[in-house]
Design a protein around this motif. Structure first.
Motif, PDB file in Angstrom:
ATOM      1  N   PRO A 117      25.494 -38.528  61.290  1.00 48.29           N
ATOM      2  CA  PRO A 117      24.788 -37.375  60.729  1.00 48.29           C
ATOM      3  C   PRO A 117      23.363 -37.724  60.296  1.00 48.29           C
ATOM      4  CG  PRO A 117      27.019 -37.479  59.863  1.00 48.29           C
ATOM      5  CD  PRO A 117      26.802 -38.751  60.622  1.00 48.29           C
ATOM      6  N   PHE A 118      22.383 -36.989  60.832  1.00 48.48           N
ATOM      7  CA  PHE A 118      20.995 -37.234  60.458  1.00 48.48           C
ATOM      8  C   PHE A 118      20.801 -37.092  58.946  1.00 48.48           C
ATOM      9  CE2 PHE A 118      19.803 -35.805  64.930  1.00 48.48           C
ATOM     10  CZ  PHE A 118      19.543 -37.094  65.367  1.00 48.48           C
ATOM     11  N   SER A 119      21.531 -36.155  58.349  1.00 53.40           N
ATOM     12  CA  SER A 119      21.362 -35.897  56.919  1.00 53.40           C
ATOM     13  C   SER A 119      21.785 -37.078  56.066  1.00 53.40           C
ATOM     14  CB  SER A 119      22.167 -34.654  56.520  1.00 53.40           C
ATOM     15  OG  SER A 119      23.550 -34.849  56.791  1.00 53.40           O
ATOM     16  N   GLU A 120      22.660 -37.935  56.594  1.00 49.51           N
ATOM     17  CA  GLU A 120      23.170 -39.071  55.829  1.00 49.51           C
ATOM     18  C   GLU A 120      22.547 -40.405  56.223  1.00 49.51           C
ATOM     19  OE1 GLU A 120      27.409 -39.062  56.185  1.00 49.51           O
ATOM     20  OE2 GLU A 120      27.598 -36.932  55.678  1.00 49.51           O
ATOM     21  N   SER A 121      21.644 -40.356  57.194  1.00 48.25           N
ATOM     22  CA  SER A 121      21.104 -41.618  57.723  1.00 48.25           C
ATOM     23  C   SER A 121      19.582 -41.624  57.749  1.00 48.25           C
ATOM     24  CB  SER A 121      21.644 -41.851  59.149  1.00 48.25           C
ATOM     25  OG  SER A 121      21.363 -40.725  59.978  1.00 48.25           O
ATOM     26  N   ALA A 122      18.975 -40.992  56.749  1.00 47.15           N
ATOM     27  CA  ALA A 122      17.518 -40.893  56.715  1.00 47.15           C
ATOM     28  C   ALA A 122      16.850 -42.260  56.665  1.00 47.15           C
ATOM     29  CB  ALA A 122      17.078 -40.049  55.521  1.00 47.15           C
ATOM     30  N   HIS A 123      17.555 -43.256  56.146  1.00 48.13           N
ATOM     31  CA  HIS A 123      16.989 -44.604  56.051  1.00 48.13           C
ATOM     32  C   HIS A 123      16.770 -45.243  57.411  1.00 48.13           C
ATOM     33  CE1 HIS A 123      21.272 -45.252  56.653  1.00 48.13           C
ATOM     34  NE2 HIS A 123      21.008 -46.500  56.999  1.00 48.13           N
ATOM     35  N   SER A 124      17.378 -44.666  58.456  1.00 45.32           N
ATOM     36  CA  SER A 124      17.406 -45.341  59.753  1.00 45.32           C
ATOM     37  C   SER A 124      16.575 -44.671  60.837  1.00 45.32           C
ATOM     38  CB  SER A 124      18.858 -45.442  60.253  1.00 45.32           C
ATOM     39  OG  SER A 124      19.348 -44.147  60.614  1.00 45.32           O
ATOM     40  N   HIS A 125      16.063 -43.466  60.600  1.00 45.98           N
ATOM     41  CA  HIS A 125      15.297 -42.802  61.659  1.00 45.98           C
ATOM     42  C   HIS A 125      13.934 -42.361  61.138  1.00 45.98           C
ATOM     43  CE1 HIS A 125      16.802 -39.055  59.828  1.00 45.98           C
ATOM     44  NE2 HIS A 125      18.034 -39.488  60.036  1.00 45.98           N
ATOM     45  N   ALA A 126      12.984 -42.255  62.055  1.00 42.36           N
ATOM     46  CA  ALA A 126      11.592 -42.006  61.677  1.00 42.36           C
ATOM     47  C   ALA A 126      11.415 -40.701  60.921  1.00 42.36           C
ATOM     48  CB  ALA A 126      10.712 -42.013  62.927  1.00 42.36           C
ATOM     49  N   VAL A 127      12.088 -39.640  61.368  1.00 44.47           N
ATOM     50  CA  VAL A 127      11.884 -38.353  60.702  1.00 44.47           C
ATOM     51  C   VAL A 127      12.429 -38.388  59.280  1.00 44.47           C
ATOM     52  CG1 VAL A 127      14.019 -37.214  61.473  1.00 44.47           C
ATOM     53  CG2 VAL A 127      11.955 -35.850  61.077  1.00 44.47           C
ATOM     54  N   GLY A 128      13.554 -39.062  59.068  1.00 44.27           N
ATOM     55  CA  GLY A 128      14.106 -39.180  57.724  1.00 44.27           C
ATOM     56  C   GLY A 128      13.211 -40.005  56.825  1.00 44.27           C
ATOM     57  N   LEU A 129      12.714 -41.129  57.333  1.00 43.38           N
ATOM     58  CA  LEU A 129      11.812 -41.968  56.555  1.00 43.38           C
ATOM     59  C   LEU A 129      10.533 -41.220  56.211  1.00 43.38           C
ATOM     60  CD1 LEU A 129      12.312 -45.263  58.577  1.00 43.38           C
ATOM     61  CD2 LEU A 129      12.988 -44.910  56.189  1.00 43.38           C
ATOM     62  N   CYS A 130      10.036 -40.433  57.153  1.00 43.98           N
ATOM     63  CA  CYS A 130       8.819 -39.652  56.924  1.00 43.98           C
ATOM     64  C   CYS A 130       9.039 -38.620  55.821  1.00 43.98           C
ATOM     65  CB  CYS A 130       8.391 -38.978  58.223  1.00 43.98           C
ATOM     66  SG  CYS A 130       6.759 -38.210  58.158  1.00 43.98           S
ATOM     67  N   LEU A 131      10.209 -38.008  55.807  1.00 36.27           N
ATOM     68  CA  LEU A 131      10.523 -37.043  54.752  1.00 36.27           C
ATOM     69  C   LEU A 131      10.663 -37.735  53.403  1.00 36.27           C
ATOM     70  CD1 LEU A 131      13.113 -34.808  56.645  1.00 36.27           C
ATOM     71  CD2 LEU A 131      10.783 -34.168  56.012  1.00 36.27           C
ATOM     72  N   LEU A 132      11.391 -38.841  53.358  1.00 36.93           N
ATOM     73  CA  LEU A 132      11.581 -39.562  52.094  1.00 36.93           C
ATOM     74  C   LEU A 132      10.257 -40.083  51.551  1.00 36.93           C
ATOM     75  CD1 LEU A 132      14.854 -41.601  52.759  1.00 36.93           C
ATOM     76  CD2 LEU A 132      14.605 -39.412  51.576  1.00 36.93           C
ATOM     77  N   ALA A 133       9.341 -40.453  52.438  1.00 33.67           N
ATOM     78  CA  ALA A 133       8.043 -40.967  52.004  1.00 33.67           C
ATOM     79  C   ALA A 133       7.220 -39.913  51.278  1.00 33.67           C
ATOM     80  CB  ALA A 133       7.264 -41.503  53.199  1.00 33.67           C
ATOM     81  N   GLN A 134       7.548 -38.646  51.485  1.00 40.06           N
ATOM     82  CA  GLN A 134       6.819 -37.564  50.825  1.00 40.06           C
ATOM     83  C   GLN A 134       7.360 -37.255  49.427  1.00 40.06           C
ATOM     84  OE1 GLN A 134       5.955 -34.141  53.552  1.00 40.06           O
ATOM     85  NE2 GLN A 134       6.938 -35.421  55.095  1.00 40.06           N
ATOM     86  N   LEU A 135       8.455 -37.916  49.037  1.00 42.27           N
ATOM     87  CA  LEU A 135       9.055 -37.694  47.731  1.00 42.27           C
ATOM     88  C   LEU A 135       8.525 -38.697  46.714  1.00 42.27           C
ATOM     89  CD1 LEU A 135      12.793 -37.337  48.865  1.00 42.27           C
ATOM     90  CD2 LEU A 135      11.049 -35.531  48.735  1.00 42.27           C
ATOM     91  N   ASP A 136       8.757 -38.408  45.432  1.00 41.51           N
ATOM     92  CA  ASP A 136       8.438 -39.406  44.418  1.00 41.51           C
ATOM     93  C   ASP A 136       9.544 -40.459  44.392  1.00 41.51           C
ATOM     94  OD1 ASP A 136      10.603 -38.394  42.827  1.00 41.51           O
ATOM     95  OD2 ASP A 136       9.267 -36.909  41.949  1.00 41.51           O
ATOM     96  N   GLU A 137       9.289 -41.544  43.669  1.00 38.41           N
ATOM     97  CA  GLU A 137      10.235 -42.669  43.703  1.00 38.41           C
ATOM     98  C   GLU A 137      11.608 -42.286  43.162  1.00 38.41           C
ATOM     99  OE1 GLU A 137      10.764 -47.312  42.234  1.00 38.41           O
ATOM    100  OE2 GLU A 137       8.901 -46.218  41.825  1.00 38.41           O
ATOM    101  N   ALA A 138      11.633 -41.470  42.110  1.00 39.11           N
ATOM    102  CA  ALA A 138      12.925 -41.077  41.534  1.00 39.11           C
ATOM    103  C   ALA A 138      13.750 -40.295  42.549  1.00 39.11           C
ATOM    104  CB  ALA A 138      12.712 -40.254  40.270  1.00 39.11           C
ATOM    105  N   SER A 139      13.103 -39.419  43.297  1.00 41.43           N
ATOM    106  CA  SER A 139      13.817 -38.619  44.307  1.00 41.43           C
ATOM    107  C   SER A 139      14.294 -39.494  45.462  1.00 41.43           C
ATOM    108  CB  SER A 139      12.913 -37.497  44.824  1.00 41.43           C
ATOM    109  OG  SER A 139      12.555 -36.614  43.783  1.00 41.43           O
ATOM    110  N   ARG A 140      13.490 -40.488  45.818  1.00 43.56           N
ATOM    111  CA  ARG A 140      13.914 -41.422  46.868  1.00 43.56           C
ATOM    112  C   ARG A 140      15.166 -42.195  46.434  1.00 43.56           C
ATOM    113  NH1 ARG A 140       7.943 -44.131  47.888  1.00 43.56           N
ATOM    114  NH2 ARG A 140       6.922 -42.276  48.740  1.00 43.56           N
TER     115      ARG A 140
END
Length: 238
Positions: A117-140
């Motif tokens: 599931p893409f929703s559970e594996s954001a740490h492993s794909h570019a689009v997930g990492l790109c989304l997480l990078a837009q969050l603050d550290e607490a949200s990450r």
């Protein structure tokens, strides 16, 4: 462009709607300018108006910023896929979750099959990492607590602190590259879409045999998005 973005960000703070006067005050704009921009933003679908109150429109929450000049998101992504000769994806980060809303196969090869599931594996794909990078550290940290990194390929980073360090090094607006971390034989890149308050990203994938053109294709994707935003700016300031 900046004035329109400020209005859209102000509207995003009031999902149930707010008045033009309140938006003007929040965005620090003259009321006459606010009304002019609001008319255009409503016409283009970035905001919606109901009984004198403005709230985020469909284009802000779920479409690419190219929507004003293209019939629909899928059609625009198909054009982008053809021009870049790559599979293309569009995703949002909403209510703490990664949501892949569109995926278009490339003209020369198919896109990634969602085997984990893409929703559970954001740490492993570019689009997930790109989304997480837009969050603050607490949200990450919250996301990684809810979805601990797991190994999907031998290239996947699985230590939360290592993933967090990687996210902290991503420069604002720059492409995020990923080398076989979700799918062993696929390389990916993603760029952020910086309209509205909802983190979103557009990504491309290529087979490993074409990894030599990942960087140049990612830069072209970034340039295309910047031109699109410039086009949007001209639309809302006419």
């Amino acid at each position: 462009m900046q004035r329109a973005l400020r209005l859209m960000e102000a509207a995003a703070e009031h999902p149930h709607g707010t008045t033009a006067k309140q938006l003007a005050r929040r965005a620090e704009l003259p009321l006459s300018t606010t009304y002019h921009l609001l008319r255009t933003l409503v016409h283009e679908g970035y905001l919606q108006r109901d009984r004198g109150r403005y709230s985020p429109g469909e284009a802000t929450l779920g479409l690419t910023p190219a929507a004003p000049r293209h019939a629909n998101t899928a059609g625009w992504l198909t054009t982008l896929s053809r021009d870049l000769d790559a599979a293309v994806y569009y995703a949002l980060y909403v209510d703490g979750e990664v949501r892949l809303t569109h995926a278009v196969d490339g003209p020369s090869h198919a896109g990634i099959q969602e085997w984990a599931p893409f929703s559970e594996s954001a740490h492993s794909h570019a689009v997930g990492l790109c989304l997480l990078a837009q969050l603050d550290e607490a949200s990450r940290r919250d996301h990684l607590d809810r979805y601990p990194p797991v190994p999907l390929t031998r290239n996947t980073l699985t230590e939360p602190e290592t993933v967090l360090s990687r996210l902290a090094r991503i420069r604002r607006g720059e492409p995020v590259l990923e080398n076989g971390e979700y799918e062993r034989d696929t390389v990916c890149a993603a760029v952020p879409v910086t309209i509205g308050a909802v983190p979103s990203a557009i990504a491309i994938s290529l087979p490993r045999s074409e990894s030599h053109r990942l960087h140049s294709t990612a830069q072209e994707l970034k340039a295309r998005m910047e031109r699109t935003l410039t086009s949007f700016a001209f639309t809302v300031t006419e």
